[in-house]
Design an enzyme around this catalytic site. Structure first.
Site, PDB file in Angstrom:
ATOM      1  N   HIS A   1       4.378   5.201   9.016  1.00 46.38           N
ATOM      2  CA  HIS A   1       4.500   5.563  10.372  1.00 46.38           C
ATOM      3  C   HIS A   1       3.131   5.923  10.563  1.00 46.38           C
ATOM      4  O   HIS A   1       2.556   6.467   9.604  1.00 46.38           O
ATOM      5  CB  HIS A   1       5.564   6.224  10.827  1.00 46.38           C
ATOM      6  CG  HIS A   1       5.459   6.292  12.352  1.00 46.38           C
ATOM      7  ND1 HIS A   1       4.469   7.163  13.086  1.00 46.38           N
ATOM      8  CD2 HIS A   1       6.480   6.000  13.247  1.00 46.38           C
ATOM      9  CE1 HIS A   1       4.788   7.033  14.427  1.00 46.38           C
ATOM     10  NE2 HIS A   1       5.924   6.359  14.491  1.00 46.38           N
TER      11      HIS A   1
ATOM     12  N   GLU B   1       4.279  -1.386  15.105  1.00 44.07           N
ATOM     13  CA  GLU B   1       3.899  -0.522  16.467  1.00 44.07           C
ATOM     14  C   GLU B   1       2.655  -0.467  16.542  1.00 44.07           C
ATOM     15  O   GLU B   1       1.670   0.122  15.866  1.00 44.07           O
ATOM     16  CB  GLU B   1       4.508   0.882  15.925  1.00 44.07           C
ATOM     17  CG  GLU B   1       6.011   1.198  15.783  1.00 44.07           C
ATOM     18  CD  GLU B   1       6.677   2.614  15.889  1.00 44.07           C
ATOM     19  OE1 GLU B   1       7.148   2.859  16.546  1.00 44.07           O
ATOM     20  OE2 GLU B   1       5.885   3.322  14.927  1.00 44.07           O
TER      21      GLU B   1
END
Length: 252
Positions: free
Chosen positions: A96, A168
């Site tokens: 992430h 993302e």
């Protein structure tokens, strides 16, 4: 090839144990069939054991938000993939942008985690994404392809077929901004093309690719209609039971 959608929440560093337990109680009997979609919540490691107990008999699956790449040793404060799997957790989120930025995780670290997670018996959700500067410079494809190539290095075709990749764009995480459906699909297509280049078309058609970045109940249906988007990795909209269930409504 038909790919089963996967909608995964990522709570980040939010909630208390009692709040996490209340969430599971609120959603566990109201989820769509796992024949139609995988419903996943990524929660802080502290909550995973009681959540795993409470969700028994339901369609809810769980993800850890991170793990280390060793299964034991003098690594104070870390959680091993083997210990996470022993709790009954199915997925582990790695790479992430917040882990890369705040904890200085490298592509090499993330690749080692992917291998360790597969060895332990869980499935990685491998995140990739670019900054606003990279996006505006027109270098998104180059950047994301590089992250994917490094993250998948040394994995087998079977492993890559089974993992989940989450695109993302960093500029759309928690900002209220979101990529257009077309941009999201185009970049998820870049991810799929990169996998095809590395592993062939059969693997690229099997791998599931999520979009993440300010996904909300009112925007998810348009995203999920796109060819290369197989799911969503959702932050803020996954924190409340009603909102999480609304994300899944189309699969009931």
């Amino acid at each position: 090839m038909s790919r089963k959608p996967i909608i995964a929440g990522n709570w980040k560093m939010n909630k208390t144990l009692s709040e996490a337990q209340a969430f599971v109680e609120a959603v566990k009997n109201n989820l769509p069939s796992s024949d139609n979609v995988e419903s996943v919540i990524g929660a802080p490691a502290l909550f995973l054991a009681p959540m795993a107990y409470l969700r028994q008999g339901s369609e809810l699956k769980l993800a850890a938000e991170n793990s280390y790449f060793e299964n034991a040793g003098a690594f104070t404060g870390e959680n091993s993939p083997a210990a996470i799997v022993d709790l009954g957790v199915e997925y582990i989120i790695i790479g992430h942008s917040e882990r890369r930025e705040y904890f200085h995780e490298t592509d090499e670290d993330i690749n080692k985690k992917a291998k360790a997670i597969f060895a332990a018996g869980a499935t990685p959700i491998l995140c990739c994404g670019e900054t606003l500067e990279t996006f505006e410079a027109g270098k998104t494809a180059e950047w994301v392809s590089g992250q994917i190539e490094a993250g998948l290095a040394g994995l087998t075709a079977e492993q890559v077929s089974n993992l989940v990749i989450a695109y993302e764009p960093i500029w759309a995480i928690g900002t209220g901004k979101t990529a257009t459906n077309e941009i999201a699909d185009e970049t998820c297509g870049v991810v799929r093309s990169t996998v095809e280049k590395l592993y062939g078309k059969e693997v690229s058609e099997a791998v599931r690719i999520q979009y993440g970045g300010s996904v909300k109940p009112e925007t998810i249906e348009g995203l999920m209609a796109k060819e290369n988007i197989d799911g969503a990795l959702v932050g803020g909209a996954s924190l409340e039971a009603d909102s999480f269930l609304a994300l899944l409504e189309m699969y009931k």
